[in-house]
Design a protein around this motif. Structure first.
Motif, mmCIF file in Angstrom:
data_model
loop_
_atom_site.group_PDB
_atom_site.id
_atom_site.type_symbol
_atom_site.label_atom_id
_atom_site.label_comp_id
_atom_site.label_asym_id
_atom_site.label_seq_id
_atom_site.Cartn_x
_atom_site.Cartn_y
_atom_site.Cartn_z
ATOM 1 N N GLN A 1 0.827 -1.207 0.000
ATOM 2 C CA GLN A 1 0.000 0.000 0.000
ATOM 3 C C GLN A 1 0.861 1.256 0.000
ATOM 4 N N GLN A 2 2.016 1.173 0.653
ATOM 5 C CA GLN A 2 2.930 2.315 0.645
ATOM 6 C C GLN A 2 3.413 2.653 -0.762
ATOM 7 N N THR A 3 3.596 1.627 -1.595
ATOM 8 C CA THR A 3 4.111 1.876 -2.939
ATOM 9 C C THR A 3 3.167 2.738 -3.771
ATOM 10 N N GLN A 4 1.889 2.758 -3.407
ATOM 11 C CA GLN A 4 0.924 3.591 -4.134
ATOM 12 C C GLN A 4 0.877 5.019 -3.602
ATOM 13 N N GLN A 5 1.683 5.287 -2.569
ATOM 14 C CA GLN A 5 1.787 6.637 -1.987
ATOM 15 C C GLN A 5 0.418 7.165 -1.554
ATOM 16 N N LEU A 6 -0.377 6.278 -0.968
ATOM 17 C CA LEU A 6 -1.664 6.714 -0.437
ATOM 18 C C LEU A 6 -1.443 7.544 0.821
ATOM 19 N N ASP A 7 -2.349 8.481 1.049
ATOM 20 C CA ASP A 7 -2.220 9.342 2.227
ATOM 21 C C ASP A 7 -2.692 8.643 3.501
ATOM 22 N N LEU A 8 -3.748 7.843 3.393
ATOM 23 C CA LEU A 8 -4.339 7.210 4.564
ATOM 24 C C LEU A 8 -4.349 5.697 4.367
ATOM 25 N N ILE A 9 -3.416 5.025 5.034
ATOM 26 C CA ILE A 9 -3.272 3.574 4.914
ATOM 27 C C ILE A 9 -3.746 2.936 6.217
ATOM 28 N N PRO A 10 -4.686 1.995 6.147
ATOM 29 C CA PRO A 10 -5.232 1.411 7.375
ATOM 30 C C PRO A 10 -4.247 0.483 8.073
ATOM 31 N N VAL A 11 -4.233 0.545 9.388
ATOM 32 C CA VAL A 11 -3.521 -0.421 10.219
ATOM 33 C C VAL A 11 -4.514 -0.930 11.259
ATOM 34 N N GLY A 12 -4.322 -2.166 11.675
ATOM 35 C CA GLY A 12 -5.268 -2.764 12.616
ATOM 36 C C GLY A 12 -6.382 -3.519 11.925
ATOM 37 N N ASP A 13 -6.437 -3.484 10.587
ATOM 38 C CA ASP A 13 -7.444 -4.251 9.855
ATOM 39 C C ASP A 13 -7.015 -5.702 9.674
ATOM 40 N N PHE A 14 -5.732 -5.974 9.842
ATOM 41 C CA PHE A 14 -5.236 -7.351 9.760
ATOM 42 C C PHE A 14 -5.733 -8.131 10.981
#
Length: 782
Positions: free
Chosen positions: A59-72
């Motif tokens: 997800q980082q490679t797409q340079q998104l501003d808001l990447i979810p954590v805790g969904d795993f």
């Protein structure tokens, strides 16, 4: 610069959730290795941590501003909340502190001492969650701040400023069970301090954004709930005033829109795919608060077709007019949990079709592309190159969609029906009462007949044989001989156990939808298009891209062979049209109802072929019928009409003496009982073992006048219940259901279970049925 241009210059991009299973199902393999004792707990943690960080890197490679954590998750995100807040049923003997891995999995799967928690569908998806068991006096406590741990890990290991995700208190309690309905508001209110503690700890850590999922806000919201929501979110905002809370909804349009959008949160996420009409109408009627971010869910998180990015960009520009300057977030319509990981490995597909597919990774690329387009490339050092690349991707997506719609295999039917085709038979030639008498004369079944739902264990040897055949290392004769050996073995086992109606075992089949799709026209199949269904159980939904047509008999050979081995009836086993539809990725250029009718016609041909071959008990499974029920009650009638018509189109032409069975997974039975009766199946079996009492209770208020079997033990758990437990389930059901219409069966197919376990469980089930039969007969003779 105009307001619209200023807005575009500050667009954010984000994701709501990522598939946890891994591109090669590494997650599934790790869980099952742990459960089987092949790896220990530290190794499990290590393998899942590696996978989790890899997912975040993608997800980082797409340079998104808001990447979810805790969904795993280690199993299910709702179970994670239960474990985090100490919602552990007493039977698991949790003594306090963080919930152990063994207790966590016992809640999900059961163990020798305790039955598993109930599992049911996540709204109208094929994902199953573990239902929280909350009682009126349940005490809540934050035993472990899992979103905080996920945030710290992402920041430390990857330098990622993640967006923690947690299911909100309103939805969590609404999707729970065990408490008195009138105590709902009280229980939600009691949860608020625990959520407040969780959020305040995130704020203290320096977290900027937190995603609070409240999908229940797309369901009916009462005036009392409106007041409750205002109270709850005011308290949460006060507890963590510096956090930006993104209140996320999905799967439909928001109810009580003015109230929800007025809640004290930083942003509201709207599904602009599956809730497009309702949410857009609300935006036009009520506008959108200028102090909030608008999360625009414009990329479909539930289907796998590439978006027409040019058209999607136009929609975003339209939606941006409602948001304040610089307060638009481009995101999927829901978590990408419901689609496969990547389409990059699907090299075996026809290029036209492959280019039209977008799985999770490709959807993230689409979001990034849209962000670049709407922001003018402001996030890239080389703006011209960024815009050129975004434009190229838009042109490629538009071309893929055009090629697919024009391909010969996607031709429209010339006669598109408004309802069902006028020349089709939709009614059996005799009423149920007339059929029942004829069928009893034909079959002479005992009271409380016993049967199974269809499949028997798909052992490693069975899977190996299928793989050898698919690779060409076995020819058809070798493979058929192997399948016949399995059928013969299990026919013998069933007769020794004493079952009354047998099945051939489905050893030649993979997934219950994929098997039929492979034999029908109009389906394509991916190599790695896996999606989580429940726990480690992953399915690979077919892709319906063309008109569905019957080619030749699909199940007759194996079923007819099984029938030659026994004098007892052998059921033909088919998957119903609505389930094939709902468990596939469906073409989007024609109504779903039309695709369902096409499938129904094909299944009807198979039903008739079975009957002609002498198979006169035929089960057409519809476990996903309720799953497709729209979330809005106003849309139910239309769906139920064509769903019922589809089933009847597939089954109505058989003789009165041919007994039609169907099977459904657990659902709120009482709210669609009329539609289920309208299917006009002679016998229905329902997956109910984890919620048996609740479903039985519904029959105290509703009448069902056809044959019915309520699952008496849970096949999703490795635990084998005792005779008394099954007998209690049977006798509880017989308090409200006629004994002469009642069947005894497990609650689902048995292909995921081991041989010894299946033999033990079915033997106990038959013994319990015989005891119940004796008791009913004795009572009736008094």
């Amino acid at each position: 610069m105009s307001q619209s241009q200023q807005q575009q210059a500050q667009v954010l991009t984000g994701n709501l959730g990522y598939p946890r299973i891994g591109a090669g199902r590494e997650w599934k393999k790790a869980l099952e290795s742990f459960w089987a004792g092949r790896i220990d707990e530290p190794t499990l943690h290590q393998e899942l941590t590696t996978l989790r960080l890899q997912d975040l890197k993608k997800q980082q490679t797409q340079q998104l501003d808001l990447i979810p954590v805790g969904d795993f998750s280690y199993y299910d995100h709702i179970l994670d909340v239960s474990a985090m807040f100490g919602v552990v049923p007493e039977r698991f003997n949790h003594t306090g502190g963080p919930v152990s891995v063994s207790t966590y999995y016992a809640m999900a799967r059961g163990n020798d001492q305790a039955t598993a928690c109930e599992m049911t569908k996540w709204l109208n998806t094929n994902y199953h969650y573990i239902v929280p068991e909350i009682h009126n006096d349940t005490a809540f406590a934050l035993l472990e701040n899992k979103p905080l741990a996920a945030y710290r890990e992402a920041k430390q290991e990857l330098g990622l400023e993640g967006k923690p995700v947690v299911v909100g208190p309103y939805s969590y309690v609404r999707f729970a069970k065990g408490y008195d309905a009138e105590r709902f508001a009280e229980i939600v209110t009691r949860l608020v301090p625990v959520y407040a503690q969780l959020l305040s700890e995130l704020q203290a850590e320096g977290v900027q954004w937190v995603q609070i999922d409240e999908p229940a806000l797309t369901l009916a919201v009462s005036s009392e709930d409106e007041a409750l929501l205002q109270q709850v979110y005011a308290a949460l905002a006060q507890a963590a005033p510096e956090l930006k809370l993104l209140l996320q909804t999905y799967f439909e349009s928001v109810e009580a829109y003015p109230v929800v959008t007025a809640l004290p949160v930083a942003g509201i996420g709207l599904d602009l795919v599956h809730g497009y009409e309702g949410n857009l109408a609300s935006l036009r009627e009520h506008g959108f608060p200028q102090d909030k971010w608008l999360g625009a869910g414009v990329i479909d998180g539930r289907n796998i077709w590439r978006a027409d990015l040019a058209e999607t960009a136009k929609l975003l520009e339209q939606v941006a007019e409602f948001a304040a300057e610089g307060k638009l977030i481009i995101q999927p319509s829901c978590s990408l949990l419901h689609v496969p990981v990547t389409a990059a490995q699907e090299s075996a597909l026809d290029p036209v079709l492959r280019n039209a597919l977008a799985f999770a990774n490709e959807k993230l690329e689409e979001i990034a592309t849209l962000g670049t387009l709407l922001s003018g490339g402001a996030k890239q050092a080389d703006q011209a190159a960024a815009v050129a690349e975004a434009t190229r991707r838009v042109e490629a997506s538009t071309e893929a969609v055009r090629l697919l719609s024009e391909s010969e295999s996607r031709t429209r039917l010339s006669g598109s029906p408004a309802g069902v085709y006028a020349d089709e038979q939709l009614l059996r030639s005799a009423s149920f009462q007339e059929r029942r008498e004829l069928q009893q004369q034909k079959w002479s079944l005992p009271l409380l007949p016993t049967t199974t739902i269809g499949s028997f264990p798909q052992t490693a040897d069975v899977r190996k044989a299928r793989a050898l055949f698919r690779k060409g290392e076995w020819n058809a004769e070798q493979y058929d001989a192997y399948v016949r050996e399995q059928i013969q073995e299990w026919i013998t086992i069933q007769e020794e156990i004493g079952l009354d109606v047998l099945v051939h075992g489905e050893f030649e089949r993979t997934d219950m939808v994929e098997f039929f799709g492979e034999k029908l026209t109009g389906f394509a199949f991916t190599k790695n298009g896996w999606v989580q269904s429940y726990g480690s159980r992953c399915v690979k939904p077919p892709v319906i891209y063309g008109d569905v047509l019957f080619n030749e008999p699909m199940t007759v050979k194996e079923t007819a062979y099984a029938q030659t081995l026994t004098s007892k009836p052998v059921k033909g086993m088919l998957t119903g049209p609505v389930t094939i539809l709902n468990w596939s990725f469906v073409r989007s250029d024609i109504p779903r109802s039309e695709v369902s009718y096409q499938i129904a016609r094909a299944i009807r041909d198979e039903v008739e072929a079975l009957e002609q071959a002498g198979i006169e008990m035929i089960q057409v499974d519809e476990p996903a019928l309720r799953e497709g029920l729209p979330l809005k009650g106003s849309k139910w009638d239309e769906y139920l009409q064509w769903a019922v018509e589809s089933f009847r189109l597939a089954t109505a032409t058989v003789k009165p003496t041919t007994q039609v069975h169907t099977h459904m997974c657990y659902c709120e039975f009482d709210d669609i009982i009329e539609a289920i009766s309208d299917l006009d199946a002679d016998v229905i079996s329902i997956e109910t073992s984890r919620s048996h009492g609740e479903l039985v209770g519904s029959f105290e208020q509703n009448t069902y006048d056809k044959g019915i079997g309520l699952g008496v033990y849970d096949i999703h758990s490795p635990r084998v219940p005792g005779k008394d437990e099954m007998l209690n389930m049977i006798e509880r059901a017989l308090q409200v259901l006629p004994a002469d219409l009642f069947w005894v069966n497990p609650d689902c197919g048995l292909k995921t279970r081991g041989k010894a376990e299946v033999v033990d469980a079915l033997s106990i089930m038959v013994d319990a049925a015989r005891t119940a039969r004796e008791r009913v007969t004795a009572d009736s003779s008094i």
